[in-house]
Motif scaffolding. Structure first.
Motif: not given
Length: 397
Positions: A299-316
């Motif tokens: 998220d420091a580089a590109a943070a995510f809205l939770p709308t697609a539920g992909v933020g944690a997955s993209a970070a990993m």
């Protein structure tokens, strides 16, 4: 694991951790991205130093829908069985209109069969797994300055001590202090939907344990997301209104608007004793991910809205790609390794972020006519179209 008890200054403790290390890496932030990177590097026999601003006593906060993009990273950490035991499979997504009537029921089998399991888990449960695998973490620790010279990047810690690293990774979230140390304000693009929401917990209906449900109306909405033993509820609305309200009072307001059925039942049975987590529906994107020997991750580089539920997955996924590039990097060509990493990941991350933003435009509407038009449109919106960009990311594009 907390390494603060070993004595000495922050720099002295870190020096002991990194004694004999081939690469001297400092990870700022032990959230999902930072803990994943730390665990992967340690698994490869190249442990990094990890610091975290908080005291480490975090609760679950909110629920995560971990897609195969992120869940598969746990296979490489030997955490697959623990992950399965601490999560629930997500098999269906049901979208409701502004009156609570079902618009479409999406079976997720086509995605799951192709890419792997999609599972619901509490953030706190996932964090504990990853942090244990990552090794020692310096809690209550802050970097106040980063300076670079021919020897590397030097971090000045909150206690005044200093240490020099081959690479500093800022994985300290959407409000990253590291980003502020290396980038100018105009190098960060902000995106604000004008919405926000409270995450509260409720009892789990066993018949609903494999189903995500969402209802979006004009200026408000509700989502239900099961995890083992309970379900998370997202009570959404306009940020300017919600910032003046209490979570439970707003929950009472939403409950009165809902028709009889799963949404009203979940909201009525919510846990009123556990503090709510507030999530402002805004994100950001850094125009460059690195400067010198300092790199932004998650998220420091590109943070995510939770709308697609992909933020944690993209970070990993990004943490796994970075660990892979670092496994082949040498100190003299760190800049090349960082260029390869950003070239490998940037398009994927920004494509997934675009998907989240596009979905927000459908979900977060503020007028009755717009909500009506959205509901009619979504009756013909296929799963393939809904997940088109995310599917491309999972396919490796």
């Amino acid at each position: 694991m907390d390494s603060n008890s070993t004595g000495g200054t922050t720099a002295e403790r870190i020096e002991r951790q990194l004694a004999g290390a081939r690469l001297r890496v400092l990870i700022i932030g032990a959230g999902i991205a930072g803990a994943t990177l730390g665990a992967l590097l340690r698994r490869r026999g190249e442990p990094a130093a990890i610091i975290e601003r908080s005291d480490g006593e975090e609760d679950g906060g909110y629920m995560l829908g971990l897609m195969p993009l992120g869940g598969r990273v746990l296979n490489g950490l030997g955490l697959a069985q623990e992950y399965e035991a601490g999560s629930l499979p997500v098999r269906f997504y049901i979208l409701h209109d502004r009156h609570g009537q079902k618009i479409r029921r999406y079976p997720l089998a086509p995605l799951v069969d192709r890419f792997g399991s999609w599972r619901g888990i509490e953030r706190g449960v996932l964090l504990r797994m990853l942090r244990q695998a990552a090794g020692p973490i310096e809690y209550g620790t802050v970097v106040e300055a980063i300076d670079e010279d021919a020897e590397g990047a030097t971090a000045t810690f909150h206690d005044g001590s200093k240490a020099t690293f081959d690479l500093i990774v800022g994985a300290d979230g959407i409000h990253s202090a590291t980003r502020g140390l290396i980038l100018a304000q105009d190098e960060v693009e902000d995106f604000d939907t004008g919405w926000g929401g409270f995450v509260v917990w409720s009892t789990l209906d066993p018949q609903e344990a494999d189903t995500y449900r969402e209802l979006w109306s004009a200026g408000w909405g509700v989502g239900i997301y099961p995890v083992p033993g309970r379900c998370g509820i997202f009570l959404a609305g306009l940020h300017q209104e919600l910032k003046e309200r209490e979570a439970q009072e707003y929950g009472d307001t939403i409950e009165k608007r809902l028709p009889a059925g799963p949404f009203r039942n979940a909201v009525a049975n919510r846990d009123r004793s556990t503090p709510a987590f507030y999530w402002k529906m805004a994100d950001c994107r850094a125009r460059t991910w690195s400067r010198g020997r300092t790199l932004l991750l998650g998220d420091a580089a590109a943070a995510f809205l939770p709308t697609a539920g992909v933020g944690a997955s993209a970070a990993m996924d990004s943490a796994a790609a970075l660990a892979d590039e670092l496994s082949r990097a040498d100190v003299g060509h760190m800049d090349y390794a960082l260029q390869l990493y950003e070239k490998r990941q940037r398009r994927r991350v920004e494509l997934a972020q675009k998907n989240s933003r596009n979905l927000a435009r459908y979900m977060f509407v503020n007028s009755g006519p717009m909500a009506w038009a959205r509901d009619q449109f979504m009756r013909f919106y296929s799963l393939e179209r809904l997940m088109r960009d995310i599917s491309k990311v999972m396919e490796g594009e």
